[in-house]
Motif scaffolding. Structure first.
Motif, PDB file in Angstrom:
ATOM      1  N   UNK A 271      46.144  20.251  17.656  1.00 42.53           N
ATOM      2  CA  UNK A 271      47.049  21.284  18.166  1.00 42.53           C
ATOM      3  C   UNK A 271      46.619  21.735  19.558  1.00 42.53           C
ATOM      4  N   UNK A 272      45.336  22.005  19.725  1.00 48.37           N
ATOM      5  CA  UNK A 272      44.846  22.459  21.025  1.00 48.37           C
ATOM      6  C   UNK A 272      45.201  21.455  22.116  1.00 48.37           C
ATOM      7  N   UNK A 273      44.919  20.211  21.851  1.00 42.93           N
ATOM      8  CA  UNK A 273      45.182  19.176  22.855  1.00 42.93           C
ATOM      9  C   UNK A 273      46.670  19.066  23.154  1.00 42.93           C
ATOM     10  N   UNK A 274      47.501  19.114  22.094  1.00 47.39           N
ATOM     11  CA  UNK A 274      48.941  18.994  22.298  1.00 47.39           C
ATOM     12  C   UNK A 274      49.483  20.181  23.088  1.00 47.39           C
ATOM     13  N   UNK A 275      49.013  21.370  22.772  1.00 45.50           N
ATOM     14  CA  UNK A 275      49.502  22.555  23.486  1.00 45.50           C
ATOM     15  C   UNK A 275      49.087  22.526  24.953  1.00 45.50           C
ATOM     16  N   UNK A 276      47.843  22.197  25.197  1.00 50.10           N
ATOM     17  CA  UNK A 276      47.313  22.241  26.560  1.00 50.10           C
ATOM     18  C   UNK A 276      47.914  21.164  27.457  1.00 50.10           C
ATOM     19  N   UNK A 277      48.534  20.165  26.845  1.00 51.11           N
ATOM     20  CA  UNK A 277      49.213  19.127  27.626  1.00 51.11           C
ATOM     21  C   UNK A 277      50.674  19.467  27.894  1.00 51.11           C
ATOM     22  N   UNK A 278      51.166  20.576  27.339  1.00 49.98           N
ATOM     23  CA  UNK A 278      52.575  20.921  27.509  1.00 49.98           C
ATOM     24  C   UNK A 278      52.877  21.199  28.971  1.00 49.98           C
ATOM     25  N   UNK A 279      54.014  20.725  29.475  1.00 50.30           N
ATOM     26  CA  UNK A 279      54.401  21.046  30.854  1.00 50.30           C
ATOM     27  C   UNK A 279      54.934  22.476  30.943  1.00 50.30           C
ATOM     28  N   UNK A 280      55.012  22.985  32.126  1.00 48.10           N
ATOM     29  CA  UNK A 280      55.589  24.307  32.338  1.00 48.10           C
ATOM     30  C   UNK A 280      54.598  25.417  32.099  1.00 48.10           C
ATOM     31  N   UNK A 288      44.378  30.875  26.382  1.00 45.71           N
ATOM     32  CA  UNK A 288      42.990  31.292  26.157  1.00 45.71           C
ATOM     33  C   UNK A 288      42.563  30.981  24.726  1.00 45.71           C
ATOM     34  N   UNK A 289      43.449  31.243  23.766  1.00 44.57           N
ATOM     35  CA  UNK A 289      43.104  31.086  22.352  1.00 44.57           C
ATOM     36  C   UNK A 289      42.848  29.625  21.998  1.00 44.57           C
ATOM     37  N   UNK A 290      43.654  28.723  22.532  1.00 45.28           N
ATOM     38  CA  UNK A 290      43.485  27.300  22.248  1.00 45.28           C
ATOM     39  C   UNK A 290      42.557  26.624  23.250  1.00 45.28           C
ATOM     40  N   UNK A 291      42.597  27.083  24.489  1.00 44.31           N
ATOM     41  CA  UNK A 291      41.812  26.422  25.528  1.00 44.31           C
ATOM     42  C   UNK A 291      40.330  26.652  25.403  1.00 44.31           C
ATOM     43  N   UNK A 292      39.924  27.855  24.972  1.00 48.04           N
ATOM     44  CA  UNK A 292      38.499  28.165  24.901  1.00 48.04           C
ATOM     45  C   UNK A 292      37.761  27.257  23.914  1.00 48.04           C
ATOM     46  N   UNK A 293      38.219  27.122  22.654  1.00 49.70           N
ATOM     47  CA  UNK A 293      37.520  26.184  21.758  1.00 49.70           C
ATOM     48  C   UNK A 293      37.635  24.735  22.210  1.00 49.70           C
ATOM     49  N   UNK A 294      38.751  24.393  22.866  1.00 50.96           N
ATOM     50  CA  UNK A 294      38.893  23.026  23.368  1.00 50.96           C
ATOM     51  C   UNK A 294      37.823  22.737  24.423  1.00 50.96           C
ATOM     52  N   UNK A 295      37.602  23.684  25.315  1.00 55.56           N
ATOM     53  CA  UNK A 295      36.574  23.493  26.347  1.00 55.56           C
ATOM     54  C   UNK A 295      35.191  23.428  25.715  1.00 55.56           C
ATOM     55  N   UNK A 296      34.937  24.271  24.754  1.00 58.13           N
ATOM     56  CA  UNK A 296      33.634  24.261  24.081  1.00 58.13           C
ATOM     57  C   UNK A 296      33.395  22.939  23.369  1.00 58.13           C
ATOM     58  N   UNK A 297      34.470  22.354  22.852  1.00 60.23           N
ATOM     59  CA  UNK A 297      34.341  21.113  22.104  1.00 60.23           C
ATOM     60  C   UNK A 297      34.247  19.896  23.020  1.00 60.23           C
ATOM     61  N   UNK A 298      34.988  19.934  24.141  1.00 59.48           N
ATOM     62  CA  UNK A 298      35.132  18.722  24.958  1.00 59.48           C
ATOM     63  C   UNK A 298      34.475  18.808  26.335  1.00 59.48           C
ATOM     64  N   UNK A 299      34.251  20.052  26.830  1.00 56.54           N
ATOM     65  CA  UNK A 299      33.755  20.190  28.199  1.00 56.54           C
ATOM     66  C   UNK A 299      34.793  19.829  29.242  1.00 56.54           C
ATOM     67  N   UNK A 300      36.069  19.873  28.877  1.00 61.81           N
ATOM     68  CA  UNK A 300      37.160  19.475  29.766  1.00 61.81           C
ATOM     69  C   UNK A 300      37.235  20.430  30.963  1.00 61.81           C
ATOM     70  N   UNK A 301      36.961  19.915  32.156  1.00 67.22           N
ATOM     71  CA  UNK A 301      36.898  20.743  33.360  1.00 67.22           C
ATOM     72  C   UNK A 301      38.274  21.273  33.741  1.00 67.22           C
ATOM     73  N   UNK A 302      39.295  20.435  33.642  1.00 69.35           N
ATOM     74  CA  UNK A 302      40.620  20.866  34.067  1.00 69.35           C
ATOM     75  C   UNK A 302      41.165  21.964  33.156  1.00 69.35           C
ATOM     76  N   UNK A 303      40.900  21.849  31.855  1.00 72.16           N
ATOM     77  CA  UNK A 303      41.348  22.906  30.948  1.00 72.16           C
ATOM     78  C   UNK A 303      40.537  24.174  31.192  1.00 72.16           C
ATOM     79  N   UNK A 304      39.253  24.043  31.482  1.00 71.96           N
ATOM     80  CA  UNK A 304      38.452  25.219  31.817  1.00 71.96           C
ATOM     81  C   UNK A 304      39.057  25.944  33.016  1.00 71.96           C
ATOM     82  N   UNK A 305      39.496  25.172  33.999  1.00 70.32           N
ATOM     83  CA  UNK A 305      40.139  25.770  35.168  1.00 70.32           C
ATOM     84  C   UNK A 305      41.394  26.543  34.766  1.00 70.32           C
ATOM     85  N   UNK A 306      42.229  25.937  33.912  1.00 72.69           N
ATOM     86  CA  UNK A 306      43.457  26.611  33.490  1.00 72.69           C
ATOM     87  C   UNK A 306      43.151  27.896  32.726  1.00 72.69           C
TER      88      UNK A 306
END
Length: 783
Positions: A271-280, A288-306
């Motif tokens: 879910x986190x990955x699908x939501x964070x890839x949504x356009x618009x 914040x709710x989905x992106x924070x655990x995603x960053x903690x899990x993956x270290x994804x720099x671009x999502x951290x920026x968002x």
């Protein structure tokens, strides 16, 4: 709820506005919207899929979600909270429904199907959208969120237009009443409804067809797809009615529909990955709710920026720093460096911010913004030469870059030379000194504050201290050489216009230097300007605020609403130090030497609208507001010529939108280009001002001109309460906005001389308070 605070010469409020979030919404009229479902353990898988589908199909929507339940396990609640940041749990009064006459006692739903009716007992919201847990959301719900009246539902598929399907209801506050609940109970207890239809039967018996009919796409029942028909593309909500639920294996003949449900049967990570890839646009809370655990899990720099940018947009700058500190940013990733630099400078970690921003200048697509921020840091530190260099570098990359242009202009020529005068004859003045083409109200404020002390507002009597520049040792030395320090003009208690980590409000002053100011301090007509839904870095702000109050010899706030907010953050022994000092713009006629009221006025009505922090101002109601203003503008044209007055460049948007969306063309007055005397002259000569900005109300009022406030911020209601004229305000969310504006305009203009006399009388009360405070200030600061 309308505040009823009265003016008193002593500066105390008889009934100061409350300080909680609910009271702020009451003042602004902002609609509070929630979704709701009844959830139990058997239907939990369906509800989890519903939550996922809502986020993925409406990524820019995040309202409270009320979960009615009778006995959910803690682990189930945790799973629900993981999927939505604004869950509101409410245990139903299950025993209440035992008195209802029911149908088949062997039906599992015979008791629990009634529990959704508990939603009518909720009193905290203006609009509630109920969703059955066997639904998934496939399309936009914007139309449902914009509904403002009635009880809306989709008619039943098999029974025609007279009966509703209760799987989706859009309920407005007039139905969330004890009286409506009593009618539900009466029918349930009498059994005068279709017993096998449970809650739906009761509502149909009660409403008898009196409901707002929605397009079937908002409750598209599975039975419409018999024979394995594909789900229509325009379906917004798919409803798996019947006994066979998708999470239980589904039903033969509906495989295509069940595939749509299966698309939301995801793990949290999926879910986190699908939501964070949504356009618009992604909603801040969900990002914040989905992106924070995603960053903690993956270290994804671009999502951290968002996520960091979402925190910055909400004014939570330390959280933005925290998320960026969790990831490794490659040297050549410019945008994350720029976002990290932005966050660091916002908490006053300037050296680290410089390093990040310099790395960001390497990429052409981020260089102009990075150079503009570097120019800003240099300016904050008083280094105009370096600021000019960085600003020009930004313009070299992008000559149209607005921020780079602003900093190029602000750093041009350095600090203006002060007139030769003895420092002991000057007062230092901390204020926000607005740039050319900046907000007209803020441009006028420093001069208005100075007029309250002395007719001479020039550098001969005043030493300017820009609130946004770092208050360092050199600034401290200059202030201590003066006879006193005045802090004032505007809503300086706001966290985000020019954020810093030293005070967490607009004056960039470290505690240690504040405590070393040894001349008398007067805080004059400052406002607490946080929007409904906006927050400060609480501990940093509280600590800085307390030290300021302790150090100040005079602490005056410009309305009783601000007084209540600030007192709530202070220990009891400091409450009495906080007093009422009206904004000096509200007594302009008394302050400006040689003031003369106009012999004649222009036959005009001036309209002002504000667009900063538009989401906090309008919520889901901007389209409604615009339509109402178009209607009002046409009808107000029968009373006088209607014009738009723009305090800032962004304020012109209402003219563009009215013309594009509704074909209403209004002339625009660019007040952001006016000098102070021109601002006062225009407002003194018009007949009526309908304004959304605070100073689009206070300045014309101070010039003796009648006003109506378009309330999108609590401060507007605070001011009207202080002058005992709450009826001069209309919420931008009001259901009858256009009618009220026209009616009140007509009333104020019908006997204009009488209305102006009333304005003068209200102003005289504020002037009495200002004069009383002035006597104290002369003792504190000298003549």
């Amino acid at each position: 709820m309308t505040p009823t605070t009265r003016i008193s010469a002593a500066g105390s409020a008889a009934a100061a506005p409350a300080t909680d979030e609910g009271s702020a919404r009451a003042l602004t009229g902002k609609r509070r919207i929630a979704f709701a479902s009844f959830v139990d353990e058997n239907y939990l898988p369906g509800f989890l899929a519903l939550l996922r589908s809502l986020a993925l199909s409406n990524p820019d929507v995040c309202e409270d979600f009320i979960v009615l339940h009778d006995d959910l396990r803690p682990s189930s609640i945790a799973r629900i909270r993981a999927l939505h940041p604004r869950i509101v749990l409410r245990r139903v009064d299950a025993d209440h429904y035992d008195s209802y006459v029911k149908g088949d006692q062997d039906n599992y739903l015979v008791r629990k199907a009634y529990f959704i009716l508990d939603i009518f007992r909720v009193r905290d919201y203006d609009t509630i959208i109920t969703l059955d847990t066997d639904m998934v959301v496939l399309g936009s719900l914007a139309e449902l969120l914009s509904l403002r009246e009635g009880l809306a539902a989709v008619p039943q598929f098999f029974y025609g237009q007279h009966k509703l399907n209760s799987g989706l209801l859009v309920i407005q506050k007039e139905y969330l009443t004890d009286a409506f609940c009593a009618k539900i109970d009466a029918i349930g207890q009498a059994g005068t409804y279709e017993l096998d239809k449970h809650d739906q039967g009761i509502l149909n018996a009660l409403l008898d067809g009196d409901f707002l009919r929605l397009d079937p796409k908002y409750n598209f029942v599975k039975r419409r797809l018999s024979g394995n028909l594909p789900v229509p593309e325009d379906t917004a909500i798919l409803h798996f009615t019947g006994r066979h639920k998708p999470w239980q294996g589904g039903e033969s003949g509906y495989e295509l529909a069940q595939e749509r449900w299966a698309g939301f049967d995801l793990t949290d990570a999926e879910l986190h990955a699908a939501y964070l890839e949504r356009p618009g646009t992604l909603h801040h809370d969900l990002l914040v709710h989905f992106g924070t655990p995603h960053v903690e899990r993956t270290g994804d720099v671009d999502i951290a920026r968002k996520v960091a940018l979402a925190h910055i947009g909400a004014g939570d700058y330390q959280a933005a720093v925290d998320i960026m500190e969790r990831v490794h940013i490659p040297v050549d990733e410019a945008w994350p460096h720029e976002a990290y630099g932005h966050a660091l400078m916002s908490v006053s970690r300037y050296e680290e911010a410089r390093a990040q921003l310099l790395l960001a200048t390497a990429a052409p697509n981020r260089a102009a913004t990075a150079f503009a921020r570097l120019a800003q840091i240099a300016w904050v530190h008083g280094d105009d030469a370096t600021g000019q260099k960085y600003a020009m570098a930004g313009l070299g990359v992008d000559p149209t870059h607005r921020a780079a242009r602003i900093w190029q202009q602000r750093t041009l020529g350095g600090v203006p030379a002060q007139q030769q005068t003895s420092p002991e004859d000057q007062l230092a003045h901390v204020a926000f000194y607005m740039d050319r083409q900046g907000n007209a109200g803020d441009k006028l404020l420093p001069e208005s504050v100075r007029l309250a002390f002395n007719p001479d507002t020039t550098a001969r009597r005043w030493h300017s201290v820009h609130a946004h520049r770092l208050f360092d040792e050199a600034a401290l030395e200059r202030v201590n050489a003066r006879k006193g320090l005045v802090i004032g003009g505007g809503g300086l208690f706001i966290p985000d216009t020019m954020p810093n980590g030293n005070s967490a409000w607009q004056w960039n002053v470290p505690d240690e230097l504040l405590n070393r100011i040894d001349v008398p301090i007067a805080v004059y007509a400052v406002g607490f300007n946080a929007f409904d839904g906006q927050s400060y870095r609480a501990e940093r702000f509280r600590s800085s605020l307390r030290q300021l109050v302790e150090r100040a010899a005079f602490f005056g706030l410009r309305n009783h609403g601000s007084i209540a907010k600030v007192r709530a953050m202070l220990p009891d022994h400091l409450h009495d130090k906080v007093r009422f000092q009206p904004c000096p713009t509200t007594v302009t006629r008394q302050l400006v030497e040689g003031w003369r009221d106009p012999a004649e006025r222009d036959d005009t009505i001036l309209i002002n609208a504000a667009y900063d922090r538009a989401g906090l101002r309008f919520g889901h109601d901007y389209g409604y507001f615009l339509a109402q203003m178009a209607d009002a503008a046409k009808r107000l044209g029968d009373l006088a010529e209607v014009k738009v007055v723009a305090h800032s460049l962004d304020d012109e948007k209402i003219a563009f939108d009215l013309r594009r969306e509704h074909g209403v063309s209004l002339p625009v007055i660019p007040m952001y280009d006016f000098e102070n005397d021109e601002i006062r002259d225009l407002y003194a000569r018009t007949k009526l001002v309908i304004g959304m900005r605070g100073h689009a109300g206070m300045i014309p009022f101070g010039c003796g001109t009648p006003i109506i406030s378009l309330i999108s911020h609590p401060k507007m209601a605070y001011f009207l309460a202080d002058i005992d004229r709450p009826e001069w305000g209309v919420s931008v969310h009001d259901r009858h906005l256009a009618d009220l504006l026209v009616e009140r305009s007509r009333d104020l203009l019908s006997d204009h001389a009488k209305t102006v006399a009333d304005v003068h009388g209200r102003q005289q009360e504020l002037w009495k308070i200002t004069e009383a405070n002035a006597a104290d200030l002369r003792t504190i600061l000298g003549g």
